[in-house]
Enzyme design. Structure first.
Site, PDB file in Angstrom:
ATOM      1  N   ARG A  65     -43.441 -58.494  49.205  1.00 45.53           N
ATOM      2  CA  ARG A  65     -43.163 -58.800  47.800  1.00 45.53           C
ATOM      3  C   ARG A  65     -44.302 -58.364  46.881  1.00 45.53           C
ATOM      4  NH1 ARG A  65     -39.160 -61.923  46.464  1.00 45.53           N
ATOM      5  NH2 ARG A  65     -39.025 -63.163  48.331  1.00 45.53           N
ATOM      6  N   MET A  90     -32.851 -59.759  39.920  1.00 40.09           N
ATOM      7  CA  MET A  90     -32.548 -60.581  41.090  1.00 40.09           C
ATOM      8  C   MET A  90     -33.639 -60.493  42.168  1.00 40.09           C
ATOM      9  SD  MET A  90     -29.865 -61.907  39.941  1.00 40.09           S
ATOM     10  CE  MET A  90     -29.145 -62.756  41.318  1.00 40.09           C
ATOM     11  N   ARG A  91     -34.867 -60.659  41.746  1.00 41.23           N
ATOM     12  CA  ARG A  91     -35.962 -60.738  42.716  1.00 41.23           C
ATOM     13  C   ARG A  91     -36.871 -61.880  42.300  1.00 41.23           C
ATOM     14  NH1 ARG A  91     -37.613 -56.345  46.088  1.00 41.23           N
ATOM     15  NH2 ARG A  91     -39.645 -57.352  46.120  1.00 41.23           N
ATOM     16  N   HIS A 109     -31.421 -68.330  32.428  1.00 44.04           N
ATOM     17  CA  HIS A 109     -30.723 -68.851  33.598  1.00 44.04           C
ATOM     18  C   HIS A 109     -29.459 -69.571  33.131  1.00 44.04           C
ATOM     19  CE1 HIS A 109     -30.350 -70.290  37.705  1.00 44.04           C
ATOM     20  NE2 HIS A 109     -30.005 -71.458  37.205  1.00 44.04           N
TER      21      HIS A 109
HETATM   22  C1  GRF Z   1     -27.001 -63.653  33.252  1.00 38.07           C
HETATM   23  O1  GRF Z   1     -25.920 -64.533  33.293  1.00 38.07           O
HETATM   24  C2  GRF Z   1     -28.292 -64.384  33.385  1.00 38.07           C
HETATM   25  O2  GRF Z   1     -28.230 -65.719  32.983  1.00 38.07           O
HETATM   26  C3  GRF Z   1     -28.590 -64.338  34.849  1.00 38.07           C
HETATM   27  O3  GRF Z   1     -28.097 -63.086  35.259  1.00 38.07           O
HETATM   28  C4  GRF Z   1     -27.022 -62.701  34.437  1.00 38.07           C
HETATM   29  C5  GRF Z   1     -27.242 -61.277  34.024  1.00 38.07           C
HETATM   30  O4  GRF Z   1     -26.111 -60.722  33.422  1.00 38.07           O
HETATM   31  N1  GRF Z   1     -29.996 -64.531  35.089  1.00 38.07           N
HETATM   32  P1  GRF Z   1     -26.176 -59.305  32.709  1.00 38.07           P
HETATM   33  O5  GRF Z   1     -26.667 -58.287  33.749  1.00 38.07           O
HETATM   34  O6  GRF Z   1     -27.092 -59.403  31.549  1.00 38.07           O
HETATM   35  O7  GRF Z   1     -24.766 -58.999  32.325  1.00 38.07           O
END
Ligand code: GRF
Length: 199
Positions: A65, A90-91, A109
């Protein structure tokens, strides 16, 4: 104008909302770059279409990481960011990264933290029978979805609501809230030199 860099892994609907709002009105910041850990992230296409500099930072060569986060930091620093905005990145960021950019990283979030941190918060809210959920924008610390809360907005969970329908409702709020709150954070960065708290 503050310099904002967006980190994402997916669709980039929040990136699009942030770009549209910051270009449509004076929110005091400009998105100067977009970075992704996924080469095929639709968000990178959105950045391209908007003429924003972007890069894919490949996780495969990095053994752990922190070494990935060092690559990410090198790419980020090319943009001299004032604020780093996570929008579906997503990390989990390493302590190295969080310390290096302390007070400069925000995340969004799709729940009312501290309720339902981590993965699939909309499904978590439905399974828990929650009558409300919402959106949280928070400063990033070394935990997962644990940093100081900057802004929240609630949404009612309707009878028969599914994780998918709740996710759609929540995204509508995100797209309105995130661009505005980033603007407020950038204004605070100018006056009090930190992102959190009330002005
Ligand atoms: C969002 O719903 C955010 O809250 C979460 O990931 C999603 C990303 O969506 N952390 P996008 O790629 O902006 O459409």
């Amino acid at each position: 104008m503050k310099r904002v860099v967006v980190l994402l892994s997916g669709t980039g609907s929040n990136l699009q909302a942030i770009l549209d709002a910051s270009r449509g009105e004076d929110l005091g910041y400009e998105v100067v770059g977009v970075l992704s850990n996924r080469s095929k992230a639709l968000g990178l296409e959105k950045a391209k279409a908007a003429g924003v500099a972007r890069a894919f930072v490949d996780p495969r060569p990095s053994p752990d990481r922190e070494s990935y986060d060092r690559e990410l930091a090198a790419a980020l620093d090319e943009f001299s960011p004032d604020l780093i905005v996570l929008a579906g990145f997503m990390r989990i960021l390493s302590p190295y990264f969080v310390r290096r950019y302390a007070g400069k990283v925000v995340n969004i979030h799709p729940s009312l933290l501290p309720a339902f941190p981590g993965k699939d918060p909309q499904a978590q809210a439905i399974s828990a029978g929650a009558s409300q959920s919402g959106v949280t924008i928070h400063e990033v610390d070394e935990g997962v979805d644990t940093g100081p809360i900057i802004a929240q907005e609630r949404v009612d969970v309707a009878l028969g609501e599914t994780a998918t329908s709740l996710a759609k409702k929540i995204q509508r709020i995100e797209h309105r809230l995130y661009p505005r709150v980033i603007g407020e954070i950038c204004a605070r960065l100018g006056t009090q030199g930190r992102i959190g708290g009330t002005p």
